[in-house]
Design an enzyme around this catalytic site. Structure first.
Site, PDB file in Angstrom:
ATOM      1  N   ASN A  61     -10.574  -4.420  -0.551  1.00 14.69           N
ATOM      2  CA  ASN A  61     -10.402  -3.547  -1.451  1.00 14.69           C
ATOM      3  C   ASN A  61      -9.558  -3.829  -2.694  1.00 14.69           C
ATOM      4  OD1 ASN A  61     -12.049  -1.099  -0.989  1.00 14.69           O
ATOM      5  ND2 ASN A  61     -10.715  -0.757   1.049  1.00 14.69           N
ATOM      6  N   TYR A  65     -14.778   9.979  -0.597  1.00 13.18           N
ATOM      7  CA  TYR A  65     -13.676   9.760  -1.525  1.00 13.18           C
ATOM      8  C   TYR A  65     -13.760  10.600  -2.900  1.00 13.18           C
ATOM      9  CZ  TYR A  65     -11.804   5.948   1.493  1.00 13.18           C
ATOM     10  OH  TYR A  65     -11.188   5.364   2.309  1.00 13.18           O
ATOM     11  N   HIS A  78     -16.535   3.918  -3.414  1.00 15.21           N
ATOM     12  CA  HIS A  78     -15.770   4.877  -3.134  1.00 15.21           C
ATOM     13  C   HIS A  78     -15.876   6.266  -4.374  1.00 15.21           C
ATOM     14  CE1 HIS A  78     -12.666   2.907  -0.382  1.00 15.21           C
ATOM     15  NE2 HIS A  78     -14.078   2.939   0.264  1.00 15.21           N
ATOM     16  N   CYS A  91     -18.689  -1.894   1.604  1.00 20.79           N
ATOM     17  CA  CYS A  91     -18.076  -0.685   2.248  1.00 20.79           C
ATOM     18  C   CYS A  91     -18.500  -0.113   3.239  1.00 20.79           C
ATOM     19  CB  CYS A  91     -17.899   0.236   0.896  1.00 20.79           C
ATOM     20  SG  CYS A  91     -16.957   1.599   1.525  1.00 20.79           S
ATOM     21  N   ASP A  92     -17.616   0.380   4.079  1.00 22.98           N
ATOM     22  CA  ASP A  92     -18.253   1.082   5.340  1.00 22.98           C
ATOM     23  C   ASP A  92     -18.442   2.403   5.561  1.00 22.98           C
ATOM     24  OD1 ASP A  92     -15.729   1.598   5.847  1.00 22.98           O
ATOM     25  OD2 ASP A  92     -15.163   0.118   7.190  1.00 22.98           O
ATOM     26  N   ARG A 104      -0.585   7.989   4.145  1.00 21.47           N
ATOM     27  CA  ARG A 104      -1.612   7.320   4.741  1.00 21.47           C
ATOM     28  C   ARG A 104      -1.101   5.993   5.256  1.00 21.47           C
ATOM     29  NH1 ARG A 104      -5.475   8.320   8.799  1.00 21.47           N
ATOM     30  NH2 ARG A 104      -6.478   6.417   8.931  1.00 21.47           N
ATOM     31  N   ARG A 118       0.962  -1.269   0.015  1.00 21.95           N
ATOM     32  CA  ARG A 118      -0.058   0.013  -0.003  1.00 21.95           C
ATOM     33  C   ARG A 118       0.827   1.230   0.031  1.00 21.95           C
ATOM     34  NH1 ARG A 118      -4.844   1.975   4.455  1.00 21.95           N
ATOM     35  NH2 ARG A 118      -4.980   3.948   3.693  1.00 21.95           N
TER      36      ARG A 118
HETATM   37  P1  NAD Z   1      -4.179  -5.443   7.097  1.00 23.24           P
HETATM   38  O1  NAD Z   1      -2.905  -5.895   6.162  1.00 23.24           O
HETATM   39  O2  NAD Z   1      -3.809  -5.395   8.367  1.00 23.24           O
HETATM   40  O3  NAD Z   1      -4.986  -7.243   7.172  1.00 23.24           O
HETATM   41  C1  NAD Z   1      -5.037  -7.832   5.895  1.00 23.24           C
HETATM   42  C2  NAD Z   1      -4.627  -9.312   6.211  1.00 23.24           C
HETATM   43  O4  NAD Z   1      -5.287 -10.279   5.083  1.00 23.24           O
HETATM   44  C3  NAD Z   1      -3.206  -9.669   6.412  1.00 23.24           C
HETATM   45  O5  NAD Z   1      -3.138 -10.477   8.005  1.00 23.24           O
HETATM   46  C4  NAD Z   1      -2.759 -10.472   5.495  1.00 23.24           C
HETATM   47  O6  NAD Z   1      -1.579 -11.555   5.935  1.00 23.24           O
HETATM   48  C5  NAD Z   1      -4.073 -10.951   5.007  1.00 23.24           C
HETATM   49  N1  NAD Z   1      -3.889 -11.581   3.590  1.00 23.24           N
HETATM   50  C6  NAD Z   1      -3.366 -11.088   2.651  1.00 23.24           C
HETATM   51  N2  NAD Z   1      -3.636 -11.692   1.212  1.00 23.24           N
HETATM   52  C7  NAD Z   1      -4.528 -12.750   1.825  1.00 23.24           C
HETATM   53  C8  NAD Z   1      -4.956 -14.080   1.125  1.00 23.24           C
HETATM   54  N3  NAD Z   1      -4.635 -14.246  -0.161  1.00 23.24           N
HETATM   55  N4  NAD Z   1      -5.655 -14.892   1.615  1.00 23.24           N
HETATM   56  C9  NAD Z   1      -5.843 -14.664   3.287  1.00 23.24           C
HETATM   57  N5  NAD Z   1      -5.242 -13.622   3.814  1.00 23.24           N
HETATM   58  C10 NAD Z   1      -4.784 -12.657   3.225  1.00 23.24           C
HETATM   59  O7  NAD Z   1      -5.216  -4.800   6.415  1.00 23.24           O
HETATM   60  P2  NAD Z   1      -6.331  -3.703   6.959  1.00 23.24           P
HETATM   61  O8  NAD Z   1      -5.912  -2.465   7.143  1.00 23.24           O
HETATM   62  O9  NAD Z   1      -6.795  -4.501   8.292  1.00 23.24           O
HETATM   63  O10 NAD Z   1      -7.570  -4.074   5.905  1.00 23.24           O
HETATM   64  C11 NAD Z   1      -7.972  -5.247   5.600  1.00 23.24           C
HETATM   65  C12 NAD Z   1      -8.857  -4.958   4.349  1.00 23.24           C
HETATM   66  O11 NAD Z   1     -10.154  -4.646   4.628  1.00 23.24           O
HETATM   67  C13 NAD Z   1      -8.207  -4.301   3.000  1.00 23.24           C
HETATM   68  O12 NAD Z   1      -8.457  -4.859   1.918  1.00 23.24           O
HETATM   69  C14 NAD Z   1      -8.850  -3.070   3.431  1.00 23.24           C
HETATM   70  O13 NAD Z   1      -8.657  -2.284   2.324  1.00 23.24           O
HETATM   71  C15 NAD Z   1     -10.216  -3.512   3.688  1.00 23.24           C
HETATM   72  N6  NAD Z   1     -11.103  -2.379   4.120  1.00 23.24           N
HETATM   73  C16 NAD Z   1     -12.140  -2.387   3.456  1.00 23.24           C
HETATM   74  C17 NAD Z   1     -13.262  -1.485   4.119  1.00 23.24           C
HETATM   75  C18 NAD Z   1     -14.266  -1.206   3.094  1.00 23.24           C
HETATM   76  O14 NAD Z   1     -14.954  -0.222   3.386  1.00 23.24           O
HETATM   77  N7  NAD Z   1     -14.736  -1.903   2.102  1.00 23.24           N
HETATM   78  C19 NAD Z   1     -13.279  -0.931   5.095  1.00 23.24           C
HETATM   79  C20 NAD Z   1     -11.933  -0.938   6.172  1.00 23.24           C
HETATM   80  C21 NAD Z   1     -10.929  -1.871   5.405  1.00 23.24           C
HETATM   81  C1  G6P Z   2     -12.731   3.736   4.894  1.00 23.49           C
HETATM   82  C2  G6P Z   2     -13.246   2.948   3.656  1.00 23.49           C
HETATM   83  C3  G6P Z   2     -12.237   1.906   3.423  1.00 23.49           C
HETATM   84  C4  G6P Z   2     -10.691   2.018   3.416  1.00 23.49           C
HETATM   85  C5  G6P Z   2     -10.561   2.590   4.934  1.00 23.49           C
HETATM   86  C6  G6P Z   2      -9.124   3.202   4.967  1.00 23.49           C
HETATM   87  O1  G6P Z   2     -13.318   2.731   5.955  1.00 23.49           O
HETATM   88  O2  G6P Z   2     -14.530   2.800   3.411  1.00 23.49           O
HETATM   89  O3  G6P Z   2     -12.586   1.175   2.180  1.00 23.49           O
HETATM   90  O4  G6P Z   2      -9.989   0.743   3.599  1.00 23.49           O
HETATM   91  O5  G6P Z   2     -11.479   3.619   5.221  1.00 23.49           O
HETATM   92  O6  G6P Z   2      -8.789   3.454   6.075  1.00 23.49           O
HETATM   93  P1  G6P Z   2      -7.296   3.664   6.758  1.00 23.49           P
HETATM   94  O7  G6P Z   2      -7.615   4.063   7.981  1.00 23.49           O
HETATM   95  O8  G6P Z   2      -6.630   2.231   6.381  1.00 23.49           O
HETATM   96  O9  G6P Z   2      -6.744   4.614   5.726  1.00 23.49           O
HETATM   97 MN    MN Z   3     -14.827   1.391   1.445  1.00 22.83          MN
END
Ligand code: NAD
Ligand code: G6P
Ligand code: MN
Length: 467
Positions: free
Chosen positions: A147, A266, A201, A170-171, A286, A93
């Site tokens: 994501n 976004y 987004h 998405c949250d 970030r 990232r």
């Molecule tokens: P993070 O890196 O802390 O956690 C992700 C985990 O996924 C890690 O432990 C990693 O080892 C694991 N991983 C990676 N590839 C994998 C695979 N192929 N199979 C199983 N596990 C795997 O990241 P985070 O900041 O906690 O975010 C987690 C995810 O949630 C990200 O994709 C982030 O963008 C997403 N997210 C989405 C929203 C949303 O609104 N849709 C909100 C918050 C976070």
């Molecule tokens: C929001 C969005 C997520 C994104 C996150 C990023 O929750 O909906 O899609 O992954 O913000 O937050 P961060 O703290 O990781 O920048």
């Molecule tokens: Mn999102």
């Protein structure tokens, strides 16, 4: 009541502890027989796994809990898989964000070139993960947060077209509602049924209906945002970090310029790219904030509990942290878990799982195929829209036509997203070049080629091979 088995894929995610606590808080309403964490990184997941063992032992008698890197153990006989994987991790990232920023272009997790690069990693990883889940549990509900959700949803629609139990969410709109609904006479998110449309987004609220009266309170919210200084009434700056405070304040600017609807936060990257680049530091993005903040905080939280060997009776006691019986909103919303300091994240996905399990048909914003929901947008477009969600999946509410401004922006963005998915699925350099060139954040073919080549070399085996 039936007891469900839940697996969290991406068990090592910074958001997992909040989800585990949330599952404990709602145990009377959503009873579980098993919770499993699955990750490809055993070491990362083990910190959260050890916390989970203590949590469930103390707060969920009789529940089976384990953590694993074995897909068969993780996905056999499971009802819900909650997915939050980050292929390439926060380390990639950081590069996603820094590579374009060094050239004065938006460097962001999901928007612009950073979202393209993240998409190239997430598409193959998510497809493989869904195949593994389907091998062992063909009818499990897969609720996905991973994501870039817009690009992931476009890919899963193409590869698993009939799989109505695979839902991308998405949250962000939910957080926006949590923060800004109080502008309408102190209402809470659960008092409101939203109408919203766009790509993930990349969308707008068009109405917010009071559930009791049917009144649209969005005009009241927009009028206050137009006046500005809403933080005085809402006090969000005390609860969020500097990035989110800037972002929530920027929403006022967007509404002042375009007062007819409430944009997703976004949209700031697409409507004000120069401001956003000027506000970014190419040496500390970030990703750095998250690695120095949430990632460390969550690991420390889990490690301290593991060292104590207990939660009950310690300063982490859940009964102190949350009210003994989780407070239910008017339609069953719960108070939030707060370790990751993203209030909506755990609450929303658990509310969604419950609505499916109990066929409650509550309204959620879901990323689903357009097919006439907004009649003047492409049929295949993966729209984020209000849907009723129950045991048959998500059923969207039809909306009217998009205006010229929104339609133009959305179709341009959708072209970029489709081309990104084409590039990932076909392994096509040409499609990748077209995708980046089509993104309004890049808008120059030479620059697009430079960024693409830099991403290819930075990603190595994380990217599909591009010919
Ligand atoms: P993070 O890196 O802390 O956690 C992700 C985990 O996924 C890690 O432990 C990693 O080892 C694991 N991983 C990676 N590839 C994998 C695979 N192929 N199979 C199983 N596990 C795997 O990241 P985070 O900041 O906690 O975010 C987690 C995810 O949630 C990200 O994709 C982030 O963008 C997403 N997210 C989405 C929203 C949303 O609104 N849709 C909100 C918050 C976070
Ligand atoms: C929001 C969005 C997520 C994104 C996150 C990023 O929750 O909906 O899609 O992954 O913000 O937050 P961060 O703290 O990781 O920048
Ligand atoms: Mn999102």
């Amino acid at each position: 009541m039936k007891q469900y088995a839940v697996t969290i894929a991406g068990g090592g995610s910074t958001y997992t502890p909040d989800m585990l606590e949330m599952l404990c808080l709602v145990r009377e309403h959503f009873p579980l027989r098993r919770v499993v964490l699955y990750d490809i990184d055993a070491e990362r997941q083990s910190h959260i796994g050890r916390f989970g063992e203590i949590l469930f032992r103390e707060y969920y008698p009789g529940l089976e809990f384990f953590y694993t890197t074995d897909p068969q153990k993780a996905f056999a006989d499971v009802d819900f898989v909650l997915v939050q994987i980050r292929p390439g991790g926060l380390a990639m990232r950081e590069l996603d964000e820094k590579i374009p920023l060094r050239r004065g272009i938006i460097g962001q997790e999901t928007c612009g070139p950073g979202g393209f690069a993240y998409g190239m990693r997430s598409v193959p990883a998510m497809i493989e993960l869904v195949r593994q889940i389907r091998r062992y549990s063909p009818e499990a509900w897969i609720l996905n947060y991973s994501n870039p959700a817009a690009i992931v949803a476009e890919a899963t629609k193409r590869v698993f077209p009939d799989d109505f139990r695979l839902i991308n969410i998405c949250d962000m709109p939910i957080s926006i509602m949590d923060i800004f609904c109080p502008l309408a006479g102190g209402r809470k998110r659960h008092d409101i049924e939203p109408r919203y449309y766009g790509l993930n987004h990349f969308g707008w609220f068009t109405a917010m209906y009071d559930k009791k009266t049917g009144e649209d309170v969005l005009p009241e919210i927009l009028a206050k945002l137009q006046k500005g200084n809403c933080d005085r009434e809402l006090g969000f700056s005390g609860k969020n970090d500097a990035y989110w405070n800037f972002t929530f304040r920027h929403l006022e600017k967007m509404v002042q310029d375009f007062p007819h609807s409430l944009p997703n936060t976004y949209m700031q990257y697409y409507l004000y790219p120069r401001t956003m680049v000027a506000h970014s530091d190419p040496a500390y993005t970030r990703a750095n904030t998250v690695m120095d903040g949430r990632e460390k905080r969550v690991k420390q939280y889990c490690d301290e509990i593991a060292e104590l060997g207990a939660i009950r009776g310690t300063r982490f006691d859940l009964d102190q942290k949350y009210s003994a019986e989780p407070k239910r909103g008017t339609d069953g919303g719960f108070e939030s878990a707060t370790i990751a300091h993203n209030d909506a994240h755990a609450t929303y996905i658990v509310e969604l799982a419950m609505s499916i399990a109990q066929n409650r048909n509550d309204v959620f914003l879901i990323i689903t195929e357009n097919n006439g929901v907004v009649p003047n947008l492409s049929d295949g477009m993966m729209l984020e829209v209000a849907c009723r969600v129950g045991a048959r999946g998500a059923e969207p509410f039809r909306l009217g036509c998009a205006g010229a401004f929104e339609k133009g922006l959305l179709e341009g963005q959708y072209a970029y997203e489709r081309l990104t998915v084409d590039a990932a699925l076909e392994g096509s350099y040409q499609k990748a070049l077209m995708a980046l060139t089509a993104s309004r954040t890049v808008g120059d073919a030479e620059l697009a080629r430079t960024l693409l080549d830099e991403y290819i070399s930075a990603n190595g085996a994380h990217f599909p091979a591009l010919k």
